[in-house]
Design an enzyme around this catalytic site. Sequence first.
Site, PDB file in Angstrom:
ATOM      1  N   HIS A  35      -5.864   2.753   1.171  1.00 14.42           N
ATOM      2  CA  HIS A  35      -5.126   3.901   1.705  1.00 14.42           C
ATOM      3  C   HIS A  35      -5.830   4.542   2.901  1.00 14.42           C
ATOM      4  O   HIS A  35      -5.212   4.807   3.938  1.00 14.42           O
ATOM      5  CB  HIS A  35      -4.936   4.969   0.625  1.00 14.42           C
ATOM      6  CG  HIS A  35      -4.306   4.445  -0.635  1.00 14.42           C
ATOM      7  ND1 HIS A  35      -3.319   3.486  -0.625  1.00 14.42           N
ATOM      8  CD2 HIS A  35      -4.507   4.753  -1.934  1.00 14.42           C
ATOM      9  CE1 HIS A  35      -2.949   3.233  -1.879  1.00 14.42           C
ATOM     10  NE2 HIS A  35      -3.665   3.989  -2.684  1.00 14.42           N
ATOM     11  N   ASP A  71       0.905  -1.150   0.000  1.00 14.06           N
ATOM     12  CA  ASP A  71       0.000   0.000   0.000  1.00 14.06           C
ATOM     13  C   ASP A  71       0.935   1.189   0.000  1.00 14.06           C
ATOM     14  O   ASP A  71       1.565   1.491   1.022  1.00 14.06           O
ATOM     15  CB  ASP A  71      -0.888   0.015   1.247  1.00 14.06           C
ATOM     16  CG  ASP A  71      -1.853   1.192   1.220  1.00 14.06           C
ATOM     17  OD1 ASP A  71      -1.419   2.302   0.859  1.00 14.06           O
ATOM     18  OD2 ASP A  71      -3.025   1.007   1.550  1.00 14.06           O
ATOM     19  N   HIS A  72       1.056   1.858  -1.149  1.00  9.45           N
ATOM     20  CA  HIS A  72       2.152   2.827  -1.260  1.00  9.45           C
ATOM     21  C   HIS A  72       1.999   3.990  -0.276  1.00  9.45           C
ATOM     22  O   HIS A  72       2.978   4.666   0.038  1.00  9.45           O
ATOM     23  CB  HIS A  72       2.342   3.307  -2.711  1.00  9.45           C
ATOM     24  CG  HIS A  72       1.359   4.340  -3.163  1.00  9.45           C
ATOM     25  ND1 HIS A  72       0.115   4.018  -3.623  1.00  9.45           N
ATOM     26  CD2 HIS A  72       1.441   5.696  -3.225  1.00  9.45           C
ATOM     27  CE1 HIS A  72      -0.529   5.128  -3.954  1.00  9.45           C
ATOM     28  NE2 HIS A  72       0.253   6.172  -3.717  1.00  9.45           N
TER      29      HIS A  72
HETATM   30  C1  BG6 Z   1      -3.745   4.756  -6.183  1.00 10.13           C
HETATM   31  C2  BG6 Z   1      -5.123   4.836  -6.785  1.00 10.13           C
HETATM   32  O1  BG6 Z   1      -3.659   3.661  -5.322  1.00 10.13           O
HETATM   33  O2  BG6 Z   1      -3.477   5.953  -5.448  1.00 10.13           O
HETATM   34  C3  BG6 Z   1      -5.232   6.051  -7.676  1.00 10.13           C
HETATM   35  O3  BG6 Z   1      -5.384   3.661  -7.532  1.00 10.13           O
HETATM   36  C4  BG6 Z   1      -4.825   7.312  -6.945  1.00 10.13           C
HETATM   37  O4  BG6 Z   1      -6.546   6.195  -8.190  1.00 10.13           O
HETATM   38  C5  BG6 Z   1      -3.480   7.123  -6.244  1.00 10.13           C
HETATM   39  O5  BG6 Z   1      -4.742   8.360  -7.886  1.00 10.13           O
HETATM   40  C6  BG6 Z   1      -3.188   8.292  -5.326  1.00 10.13           C
HETATM   41  O6  BG6 Z   1      -1.872   8.192  -4.873  1.00 10.13           O
HETATM   42  P1  BG6 Z   1      -1.045   9.494  -4.440  1.00 10.13           P
HETATM   43  O7  BG6 Z   1       0.250   8.949  -3.950  1.00 10.13           O
HETATM   44  O8  BG6 Z   1      -0.921  10.347  -5.661  1.00 10.13           O
HETATM   45  O9  BG6 Z   1      -1.864  10.147  -3.365  1.00 10.13           O
END
Ligand code: BG6
Length: 516
Positions: free
Chosen positions: A261, A198-199
């Site tokens: 997230h 989960d980045h």
């Molecule tokens: C991803 C989603 O996991 O996270 C995307 O699939 C979203 O839809 C993205 O745009 C948002 O990531 P960040 O790091 O730009 O907040």
Amino acid sequence: MAVTSNQKKTSAAEPQETGGSGFVPVSPFDIVVFGGTGDLARRKLLPSLFHRYCDGQIPKNSRIIGVSRSAHSRSEYQKLISDAYHEFSNEDDFDAKKWAAFSDMLDYYSIDVMDSKADWAEFASVFKGAETKTRVFYLAMPPRMYANICEGLKAAGCVSDVARVVLEKPIGTDYESARAINEGVGKVFRENNIYRIDHYLGKETVQNLLVLRFANILLEPLWSHSAIEHVQITAAESIGVGGRGAYYDGAGALRDMVQNHLLQLLCLTAMEAPASLEADDVRTEKIKVLRALRPIAADSIETQTVRGQYARGTLPDGHFAKDYLTDVDVNQSETESFVALQAYIDNWRWAGVPFYLRTGKRMAQRRSEIVIQFKPVPHSVFGSDTLVNANRLVIRLQPDEAVKLWMEIKEPGAGGMRLKTLPLNLSYADNFTVRYPDAYERLLMDVVRGNLSLFMRRDEVEAAWKWVDQIHAGWEAVKQRVELYPAGEDGPRESGDMLANNNHTWNSAPILRGKS
Ligand code: BG6
């Protein structure tokens, strides 16, 4: 689950990374990226590996092997990755000499992983002579392919004790499909070799949540229903769904952002202090929060959830934005590009405290934050004419990373006891000059180091799906409307109304006109 010989207990505090200047060295490793020509690999994974190479964290004799269906020679693949870097990444970070050395580590293999006649045995030859190296399989592919790939790897004898697999989100589309994927992968890899990414957990400011909560004694006595009125977690995006329409229209904001997230942010905000930052200590505390999340029953679905979809509108930078239907190229869709929820955690600490979750595309600006709204003082000594605002802690995760504690102070000068609300401001930009590594940089190297702390355990993913599934079921049961909101605004009016019913308001940040 038994810990295999190549694993030790791992901790989020380890290695001691200092923005790339201090780290625990690793031995040469092989990382195989399935989906090696895809968007994620080109935009994020390969650039992140390059940055870690530049920081001296990827030793010589490591290999990065892109895998996909299309036929490419090694040199074609190297060019494709180099072109992508110039297209998507920050050119200031580019060093041609280092790129040449990094590029030398790249290799490519073509295989159709869904073809039953795929020659996995031939694929296994990639590891000849590299049997003892740490081996990472990164599955940047649609999740329905995960089990197939794992079976192929196993049949070809590629899954050694030193092999790890990384699963990109979304893991499934609901609890049942997630369970099936986890079963399939679990037949091949032990739980301690499965890294569910989960980045958000790799973001500096998200890790800072642990530091903020567990390295500062003054917050803990206040961190409960006794002093906190409500909590808000917002992940707002200014971009639309353009380019990912086919995936997104089948998913929607609840599955795409909340299931992973936002619920991870909620867990880190609400969990008890773990005994240590070792992987299972942290993950065990997070699962307790997920299990205590009260299901949103069908009779509360209309008061505790809001679904929205963007209509066309004007963005803060003045540009015109198309509506959702045009972006995903369909005539009609009930998919939500915005969702707001009112959740409750039924445990001793959080009894009665609303946790408002909100995420959406094409909102006024990109902004992720956690807001802790404290209760007002029990009695004002300043008289009924003086407004005393309650304290508010704003943890801005992106883009202008900061922790702001809004407090009341006396406005100096004549006029008696005049109060002013001002922030104690811990801004990252004012205090740090280091480059903030992309979330994937930290997480990729954690996989190589065998550090599971920032990855989701199977029970977490499945518990999160169960909670999200019952919201979907509730939406279907009551035929919950999808409210339209103009692109460039913070979701539909009903999202504000949901808080207003409890006398609460969303934290509003000034809109940065001219910026997206
Ligand atoms: C991803 C989603 O996991 O996270 C995307 O699939 C979203 O839809 C993205 O745009 C948002 O990531 P960040 O790091 O730009 O907040």
